[in-house]
Design an enzyme around this catalytic site. Structure first.
Site, PDB file in Angstrom:
ATOM      1  CB  SER A  45     -21.444 -23.518 -46.344  1.00  0.00           C
ATOM      2  OG  SER A  45     -22.289 -23.804 -47.434  1.00  0.00           O
ATOM      3  N   GLY A 219     -22.902 -23.028 -50.663  1.00  0.00           N
ATOM      4  CA  GLY A 219     -21.461 -23.080 -50.841  1.00  0.00           C
ATOM      5  C   GLY A 219     -20.786 -22.015 -50.001  1.00  0.00           C
ATOM      6  N   GLY A 221     -18.011 -18.826 -48.908  1.00  0.00           N
ATOM      7  CA  GLY A 221     -17.341 -17.628 -49.397  1.00  0.00           C
ATOM      8  C   GLY A 221     -18.241 -16.559 -49.983  1.00  0.00           C
ATOM      9  CB  CYS A 246     -27.233 -21.078 -48.975  1.00  0.00           C
ATOM     10  SG  CYS A 246     -26.156 -20.390 -47.689  1.00  0.00           S
ATOM     11  CG  LEU A 247     -22.610 -19.261 -53.093  1.00  0.00           C
ATOM     12  CD1 LEU A 247     -22.087 -17.942 -52.523  1.00  0.00           C
ATOM     13  CD2 LEU A 247     -21.447 -20.199 -53.387  1.00  0.00           C
ATOM     14  CG  ASN A 288     -22.987 -22.139 -42.827  1.00  0.00           C
ATOM     15  OD1 ASN A 288     -22.366 -21.129 -42.493  1.00  0.00           O
ATOM     16  ND2 ASN A 288     -22.385 -23.230 -43.252  1.00  0.00           N
ATOM     17  N   GLY A 290     -22.409 -15.853 -44.546  1.00  0.00           N
ATOM     18  CA  GLY A 290     -21.757 -14.632 -44.076  1.00  0.00           C
ATOM     19  C   GLY A 290     -22.001 -13.452 -44.982  1.00  0.00           C
ATOM     20  CE1 TYR A 291     -18.965 -11.290 -48.669  1.00  0.00           C
ATOM     21  CE2 TYR A 291     -18.734 -13.516 -47.782  1.00  0.00           C
ATOM     22  CZ  TYR A 291     -18.171 -12.319 -48.193  1.00  0.00           C
ATOM     23  OH  TYR A 291     -16.801 -12.149 -48.119  1.00  0.00           O
ATOM     24  CG  HIS A 331     -29.105 -24.526 -45.570  1.00  0.00           C
ATOM     25  ND1 HIS A 331     -28.343 -25.188 -46.496  1.00  0.00           N
ATOM     26  CD2 HIS A 331     -28.402 -23.429 -45.226  1.00  0.00           C
ATOM     27  CE1 HIS A 331     -27.219 -24.534 -46.707  1.00  0.00           C
ATOM     28  NE2 HIS A 331     -27.235 -23.456 -45.937  1.00  0.00           N
ATOM     29  CD  GLU A 333     -30.306 -28.171 -47.019  1.00  0.00           C
ATOM     30  OE1 GLU A 333     -29.221 -27.799 -46.541  1.00  0.00           O
ATOM     31  OE2 GLU A 333     -31.084 -27.387 -47.605  1.00  0.00           O
TER      32      GLU A 333
END
Length: 364
Positions: A45, A219, A221, A246-247, A288, A290-291, A331, A333
């Site tokens: 990520s 992931g 971006g 996450c993503l 982790n 940024g969006y 996360h 995990e």
């Protein structure tokens, strides 16, 4: 050897280089974790980013063979206050400097990481360059201002071909957008029959694998840079139980007509408190990203917020009101971080079993 970090706002930090002597450009972000640097530097990520650790001493337990979250690190650079040259741990095999030289990753130590973190918190993430002292600083700043950061990070880190991780339990198709190995490890621990597939696998191809459940991984971006995954999720939704991390959480929201937006400096660390709205319980989580999912955009969807971040109130979990599908922004995990939320993997498998029972009841 003296090297420097140059930010697009003109700020310059001069310190000691370690690892590779190559120059690199990336988005400069910070992580607040006190341990777990090996998992951080190998987390896909962080693809294309220069990661700053706020904890002052890094490398003191070395690098070992077990704690990697990917085989090939995707970070562009690493910044620390102090790097340890003589690690002390029975599992240690390399120093941070040795590992970064082998993987051709530049590092910088000896700068004021607190000042750098304050700049990012005040102005948001900035583009930066790790380079030698003999460059023209003005030219580098102009280069950074005009530099377009890549938008194909998921394509860079996703597996190129499907592969199995065999088990005797439920079959889970794991869509790899930049998967941390910890996610696969948790499913394997539960005896799942896992098939890992690339980010651009179609819904038809996934359903042909006869999955009992589908997992969308973390992931790098902007989720809007992966339109093929959004379309896949739209077609999958309601057909097979789904769990996103996450993503995967952000892509799920977009597939359900919600919106995502870039955060000022994101959430990166292993100490983020998240509240489960139904039970009122708080978990300390590893994050982790940024969006984030724009909460107001959920009003027009069939999604319900299940978790919120206590630090800033952002959306941390979603559940579909009509279909067996839920996601979290953090996360479960860990790797690194607390395992407070590890039970979400069991919830996913319970949802799969419930879906099977309901399918038998409908068809029986």
């Amino acid at each position: 050897m003296k090297r420097q970090l140059i930010l697009e706002d003109g700020t310059v930090f001069v310190g000691e280089g370690f690892g590779s002597t190559d120059s690199t450009i990336g988005e400069v972000v910070f992580n607040t974790g006190m341990t777990g640097y090996q998992e951080i530097l190998s987390d896909p990520s962080y693809c294309g980013q220069i990661v700053t650790l706020t904890y002052p001493l890094v490398g003191n337990y070395g690098i070992n063979r077990d704690d990697f979250e990917s085989i090939i690190p995707a970070i562009s650079g690493f910044i620390v206050k102090e790097v340890c040259d003589v690690p002390s741990n029975f599992r240690s095999q390399f120093t941070l400097d040795e590992y970064f030289k082998a993987k051709n990753i530049p590092g910088l130590s000896g700068i004021d990481t607190r000042k750098l973190t304050r700049i990012i918190r005040q102005y948001g993430t900035l583009k930066g360059a790790l380079c030698s002292l003999d460059v023209d600083v003005f030219e580098v700043i102009q280069l950074l201002k005009g530099e377009e950061l890549p938008t194909n990070q998921v394509q860079q880190v996703s597996t190129k071909d499907p592969y199995p991780s065999p088990g005797r339990g439920d079959r889970v198709v794991l869509v790899d957008f930049g998967m941390k190995h910890g996610i696969l490890r948790e499913l394997t621990k539960r005896k799942c029959d896992v098939i890992v597939v690339p980010y651009n696998t179609t819904a038809k191809e996934i359903l042909q694998l006869n999955p009992d459940g589908i997992m969308l991984t973390n992931g790098p971006g902007d989720p809007k840079d992966v339109p093929e995954a959004i379309e896949m999720i739209k077609e999958i939704l309601g057909k097979v139980p789904l769990f996103g991390i996450c993503l995967g959480h952000q892509l799920f929201a977009l597939a359900c007509s919600a919106n995502t937006e870039k955060m000022k400096f994101g959430h990166r660390g292993s100490n983020h408190p998240v509240k489960h709205l139904q039970s009122g319980k708080v978990a300390i989580t590893a994050q982790n990203h940024g969006y984030t999912v724009e909460e107001s955009s959920l009003l027009k969807t069939r999604l319900e917020v299940t978790h919120v971040a206590l630090n800033d109130g952002t959306v941390e979990g979603l559940r579909h009101l009509d279909f067996p599908a839920f996601t979290v922004q953090y996360h479960p995990e860990a790797s690194p971080g607390p395992e407070d939320a590890n039970g979400l993997f069991d919830e996913f498998l319970s949802m799969i079993e419930q879906s099977k029972k309901e399918g038998v009841a409908r068809n029986g």
